[in-house]
Scaffold this active site. Structure first.
Site, PDB file in Angstrom:
ATOM      1  N   GLU A 154      12.911 -37.075  23.863  1.00  0.00           N
ATOM      2  CA  GLU A 154      13.930 -38.021  24.295  1.00  0.00           C
ATOM      3  C   GLU A 154      15.250 -37.328  24.644  1.00  0.00           C
ATOM      4  O   GLU A 154      15.736 -36.473  23.923  1.00  0.00           O
ATOM      5  CB  GLU A 154      14.175 -39.080  23.217  1.00  0.00           C
ATOM      6  CG  GLU A 154      12.962 -39.938  22.892  1.00  0.00           C
ATOM      7  CD  GLU A 154      12.474 -40.771  24.078  1.00  0.00           C
ATOM      8  OE1 GLU A 154      13.223 -40.888  25.077  1.00  0.00           O
ATOM      9  OE2 GLU A 154      11.353 -41.310  23.993  1.00  0.00           O
ATOM     10  N   CYS A 182      13.588 -47.342  17.177  1.00  0.00           N
ATOM     11  CA  CYS A 182      13.576 -45.883  17.369  1.00  0.00           C
ATOM     12  C   CYS A 182      14.871 -45.409  18.012  1.00  0.00           C
ATOM     13  O   CYS A 182      15.431 -44.384  17.613  1.00  0.00           O
ATOM     14  CB  CYS A 182      12.385 -45.473  18.237  1.00  0.00           C
ATOM     15  SG  CYS A 182      10.814 -45.438  17.351  1.00  0.00           S
ATOM     16  N   HIS A 193       8.980 -39.191  20.679  1.00  0.00           N
ATOM     17  CA  HIS A 193       8.014 -40.283  20.610  1.00  0.00           C
ATOM     18  C   HIS A 193       6.594 -39.726  20.756  1.00  0.00           C
ATOM     19  O   HIS A 193       6.348 -38.843  21.593  1.00  0.00           O
ATOM     20  CB  HIS A 193       8.265 -41.298  21.729  1.00  0.00           C
ATOM     21  CG  HIS A 193       9.169 -42.413  21.319  1.00  0.00           C
ATOM     22  ND1 HIS A 193      10.389 -42.652  21.919  1.00  0.00           N
ATOM     23  CD2 HIS A 193       9.023 -43.374  20.370  1.00  0.00           C
ATOM     24  CE1 HIS A 193      10.953 -43.712  21.350  1.00  0.00           C
ATOM     25  NE2 HIS A 193      10.146 -44.165  20.404  1.00  0.00           N
TER      26      HIS A 193
END
Length: 199
Positions: free
Chosen positions: A78, A141, A163
């Protein structure tokens, strides 16, 4: 010896298992690192205190959050946590949040400080499907990543969020129609990520 703190999550929504919980329960062994893990509740109101307390108590050099992204077939590194919650899914207490800033006194987003471009190259070279994701979304998240990045920024240490797809055993056991990855591959990926971030 570098100290590494990992965050994973409990199961949520229609997913009776969470691969990140399994990763926390089976932490990789790395010669130059002391690795500790914390499993977070999927509850909006408990994320901030859990993240802050764990980071302050353990005083790590590196913090990585991990979450399940059903529907993705690759490990997603991410790029940014946005200071915003927007989701149609409730947390495990049934609480639904929409159109809310996470921290009204902070800027709109915080970038990961782990080297996601280099990590993508390393994972790909090791035949592990991976990608860079521009945002951690708008659910819990992303909230966890936001707090991880806010706190690591204050302490001037590295932080990020990853993730993972559904693990193969989850889809097989519960007959779920989603892309999967073997949990052993996820473990191998996590070890490679940590090894390269503590150099």
């Amino acid at each position: 010896m570098k100290k590494v703190l990992l965050f994973g999550f409990k199961p949520f929504l229609n997913y009776p298992e969470n691969p990140t919980e399994l990763l926390i329960k089976n932490l990789p062994e790395i010669e130059k690192a002391s690795i500790e893990g914390k499993i977070l509740p999927v509850e909006y109101e408990r994320i901030e205190n859990n993240v802050i307390n764990e980071i302050n108590n353990r005083k790590p050099d590196l913090v990585i959050g991990m979450g399940l992204a059903p529907g993705r077939s690759k490990i997603s590194l991410e790029r940014i946590a946005i200071n915003y919650i927007l989701s149609d899914s409730p947390d495990n207490n049934g609480k639904l949040k929409k159109f809310e800033m996470i921290d009204k006194n902070f800027r709109e987003g915080i970038f990961s400080t782990i080297n996601i471009e280099k990590l993508l190259e390393i994972l790909t070279k090791n035949n592990i499907p991976a990608e860079i994701s521009l945002s951690a979304g708008g659910y819990i998240c992303n909230e966890a990543m936001f707090y991880i990045m806010r706190e690591t920024e204050k302490l001037k240490i590295k932080g990020g969020f990853i993730h993972f797809p559904c693990h193969l055993e989850l889809a097989t056991k519960y007959n779920l129609k989603c892309p999967t990855m073997d949990i052993k591959m996820m473990n191998r990926a996590l070890k490679l990520i940590i090894e390269n971030e503590i150099k």
